[in-house]
Design an enzyme around this catalytic site. Structure first.
Site, PDB file in Angstrom:
ATOM      1  N   GLU A 129      54.255  59.603  80.506  1.00 48.04           N
ATOM      2  CA  GLU A 129      53.287  59.657  81.605  1.00 48.04           C
ATOM      3  C   GLU A 129      51.889  59.786  81.002  1.00 48.04           C
ATOM      4  O   GLU A 129      51.663  60.610  80.106  1.00 48.04           O
ATOM      5  CB  GLU A 129      53.570  60.875  82.500  1.00 48.04           C
ATOM      6  N   HIS A 152      32.979  68.295  66.019  1.00 45.26           N
ATOM      7  CA  HIS A 152      34.306  68.423  65.400  1.00 45.26           C
ATOM      8  C   HIS A 152      34.667  69.896  65.224  1.00 45.26           C
ATOM      9  O   HIS A 152      35.814  70.289  65.414  1.00 45.26           O
ATOM     10  CB  HIS A 152      34.352  67.688  64.064  1.00 45.26           C
ATOM     11  N   ARG A 160      44.571  61.900  77.093  1.00 45.22           N
ATOM     12  CA  ARG A 160      43.393  61.495  76.313  1.00 45.22           C
ATOM     13  C   ARG A 160      42.170  62.062  76.997  1.00 45.22           C
ATOM     14  O   ARG A 160      41.930  61.801  78.180  1.00 45.22           O
ATOM     15  CB  ARG A 160      43.253  59.981  76.201  1.00 45.22           C
ATOM     16  N   GLY A 172      32.097  63.833  69.266  1.00 45.67           N
ATOM     17  CA  GLY A 172      30.763  63.357  68.895  1.00 45.67           C
ATOM     18  C   GLY A 172      29.823  63.349  70.087  1.00 45.67           C
ATOM     19  O   GLY A 172      28.656  63.754  69.995  1.00 45.67           O
ATOM     20  N   ARG A 173      30.340  62.882  71.239  1.00 47.74           N
ATOM     21  CA  ARG A 173      29.502  62.834  72.447  1.00 47.74           C
ATOM     22  C   ARG A 173      29.210  64.241  72.960  1.00 47.74           C
ATOM     23  O   ARG A 173      28.124  64.513  73.470  1.00 47.74           O
ATOM     24  CB  ARG A 173      30.188  61.972  73.525  1.00 47.74           C
ATOM     25  N   TRP A 174      30.159  65.148  72.801  1.00 48.75           N
ATOM     26  CA  TRP A 174      29.929  66.550  73.182  1.00 48.75           C
ATOM     27  C   TRP A 174      28.733  67.087  72.398  1.00 48.75           C
ATOM     28  O   TRP A 174      27.847  67.740  72.948  1.00 48.75           O
ATOM     29  CB  TRP A 174      31.181  67.369  72.887  1.00 48.75           C
ATOM     30  N   LEU A 179      56.764  76.648  68.887  1.00 47.04           N
ATOM     31  CA  LEU A 179      56.184  75.321  69.125  1.00 47.04           C
ATOM     32  C   LEU A 179      56.256  74.438  67.872  1.00 47.04           C
ATOM     33  O   LEU A 179      55.859  74.859  66.780  1.00 47.04           O
ATOM     34  CB  LEU A 179      54.713  75.500  69.534  1.00 47.04           C
ATOM     35  N   ARG A 227      34.638  55.134  59.453  1.00 42.81           N
ATOM     36  CA  ARG A 227      33.409  55.847  59.838  1.00 42.81           C
ATOM     37  C   ARG A 227      32.543  56.100  58.602  1.00 42.81           C
ATOM     38  O   ARG A 227      33.028  55.993  57.476  1.00 42.81           O
ATOM     39  CB  ARG A 227      33.782  57.167  60.515  1.00 42.81           C
ATOM     40  N   SER A 285      44.059  55.917  61.401  1.00 44.87           N
ATOM     41  CA  SER A 285      43.941  54.945  60.298  1.00 44.87           C
ATOM     42  C   SER A 285      42.580  54.271  60.338  1.00 44.87           C
ATOM     43  O   SER A 285      41.985  53.987  59.294  1.00 44.87           O
ATOM     44  CB  SER A 285      44.995  53.838  60.439  1.00 44.87           C
ATOM     45  N   ASP A 341      39.618  63.284  72.065  1.00 46.18           N
ATOM     46  CA  ASP A 341      38.446  62.414  71.891  1.00 46.18           C
ATOM     47  C   ASP A 341      37.217  63.009  72.583  1.00 46.18           C
ATOM     48  O   ASP A 341      37.329  63.743  73.564  1.00 46.18           O
ATOM     49  CB  ASP A 341      38.750  61.019  72.456  1.00 46.18           C
ATOM     50  N   GLY A 342      36.050  62.692  72.045  1.00 46.00           N
ATOM     51  CA  GLY A 342      34.795  63.073  72.688  1.00 46.00           C
ATOM     52  C   GLY A 342      33.999  64.133  71.938  1.00 46.00           C
ATOM     53  O   GLY A 342      32.993  64.620  72.450  1.00 46.00           O
TER      54      GLY A 342
HETATM   55  C1  IPE Z   1      41.030  58.102  68.573  1.00 41.66           C
HETATM   56  O1  IPE Z   1      39.677  58.311  68.836  1.00 41.66           O
HETATM   57  C2  IPE Z   1      41.454  58.836  67.353  1.00 41.66           C
HETATM   58  C3  IPE Z   1      41.368  60.289  67.403  1.00 41.66           C
HETATM   59  C4  IPE Z   1      41.009  61.037  68.406  1.00 41.66           C
HETATM   60  C5  IPE Z   1      41.726  60.933  66.183  1.00 41.66           C
HETATM   61  P1  IPE Z   1      38.562  57.243  68.420  1.00 41.66           P
HETATM   62  O2  IPE Z   1      37.279  57.796  68.889  1.00 41.66           O
HETATM   63  O3  IPE Z   1      38.686  56.922  66.984  1.00 41.66           O
HETATM   64  O4  IPE Z   1      39.035  55.978  69.270  1.00 41.66           O
HETATM   65  P2  IPE Z   1      38.228  54.678  69.692  1.00 41.66           P
HETATM   66  O5  IPE Z   1      37.534  54.172  68.477  1.00 41.66           O
HETATM   67  O6  IPE Z   1      37.257  55.089  70.743  1.00 41.66           O
HETATM   68  O7  IPE Z   1      39.274  53.773  70.240  1.00 41.66           O
HETATM   69  C1  IPE Z   2      37.456  62.535  68.250  1.00 41.32           C
HETATM   70  O1  IPE Z   2      36.112  62.616  68.606  1.00 41.32           O
HETATM   71  C2  IPE Z   2      37.697  63.083  66.854  1.00 41.32           C
HETATM   72  C3  IPE Z   2      37.957  62.054  65.836  1.00 41.32           C
HETATM   73  C4  IPE Z   2      38.175  60.785  66.053  1.00 41.32           C
HETATM   74  C5  IPE Z   2      37.958  62.511  64.475  1.00 41.32           C
HETATM   75  P1  IPE Z   2      35.086  61.464  68.213  1.00 41.32           P
HETATM   76  O2  IPE Z   2      34.522  61.773  66.884  1.00 41.32           O
HETATM   77  O3  IPE Z   2      35.741  60.137  68.343  1.00 41.32           O
HETATM   78  O4  IPE Z   2      33.984  61.668  69.336  1.00 41.32           O
HETATM   79  P2  IPE Z   2      33.293  60.530  70.189  1.00 41.32           P
HETATM   80  O5  IPE Z   2      34.385  59.707  70.800  1.00 41.32           O
HETATM   81  O6  IPE Z   2      32.428  59.754  69.254  1.00 41.32           O
HETATM   82  O7  IPE Z   2      32.521  61.283  71.222  1.00 41.32           O
HETATM   83 MG    MG Z   3      35.962  58.823  69.894  1.00 42.78          MG
END
Ligand code: IPE
Ligand code: IPE
Ligand code: MG
Length: 233
Positions: free
Chosen positions: A199, A29, A180, A15-17, A123, A63, A58, A12-13
């Protein structure tokens, strides 16, 4: 505790990156894909048996269409570019999730990649796309109900082994370590059944910044855990 056999990661992150750099979400991405490559290599080198990566949930179908389309395009081009290397390093690649919702183009790339790497013994890499923990459980319940309706299984005879065997990760050990990135501390409908005793490790780093040293920090955290599984120490 030693090394985890199976690591599950919510990447995760992205988009914010990208936003922090004044870039479009898609650039995040793409950078996330580089982090996947590094992570897979590092896990292979460290002798991890299984790695399960959450790439698209899911719920992510909700989005904006343009972001979903670019992500799906990124999955196709990643498969086109990465499968040779993965195959050469002995990775067995599988996808988990609602495949019916994916485009024909992506489905055929996935099927080819899975077939090509099926006999590899390095792996075990699972990529979760269009995956949800609740979806997985519902699918498994349907399968077991079908067995019952067909008279091949007695409802009373259903055990945890039957349920585990009806889920997407059947045959793999449960994840020992969950990671995460991106600062949120939630499961977001990832592997609900399989994470029962995993864990949990949370990192504030955005996924594209999660490098080999970050992974080693998570492994060190795991190494310090005492896993009791309800028993006394
Ligand atoms: C969880 O991230 C799903 C993936 C990383 C693929 P999201 O960004 O979708 O999760 P929420 O919406 O913050 O819970
Ligand atoms: C996780 O990064 C990738 C996917 C869910 C596809 P995000 O796209 O959720 O990035 P943030 O959380 O908005 O930074
Ligand atoms: Mg996210």
């Amino acid at each position: 505790m030693g090394l985890p056999r199976h690591i599950a990661i919510i990447m995760d992150g992205n988009g914010r990156w990208a936003a922090a750099r004044g870039l479009a979400r898609h650039a995040g991405h793409k950078a996330g894909l580089e982090a996947v490559r590094r992570c897979v290599e590092h896990c292979s080198q460290r002798g991890i048996e299984a790695l399960t990566l959450f790439a698209f949930s899911s719920e992510n179908w909700q989005r904006p269409g343009a972001e979903v389309a670019r992500l799906m395009g990124l999955f196709v081009s990643a498969l086109d570019r990465e499968v040779d290397r993965l195959d050469a390093s002995g990775v067995r690649l599988r996808f988990i999730g609602a495949r019916a919702r994916l485009s024909a183009r992506l489905k055929s790339r996935i099927a080819a990649a899975e077939q090509r790497t099926a006999a590899n013994r390095g792996l075990a890499l699972q990529v979760a796309v269009s995956y949800g923990g609740r979806w997985d459980i519902v699918e498994g319940v349907r399968r077991l109900a079908g067995e019952c309706a067909a008279g091949r299984l007695e409802p009373r005879a259903i055990t945890e082994q039957h349920v585990a065997g009806a889920l997407e990760l059947a045959g793999l050990p449960d994840p020992d370590l969950f990671i995460r990135t991106g600062g949120e501390r939630r499961i977001s409908n990832f592997l609900l059944w399989n994470l029962a005793y995993t864990e949990l490790y949370f990192s504030d780093r955005y996924w594209p910044d999660f490098d080999a040293a970050s992974l080693d920090e998570a492994l060190a955290f795991y190494g310090e855990r005492e896993r009791r599984f309800g028993r006394v120490a």
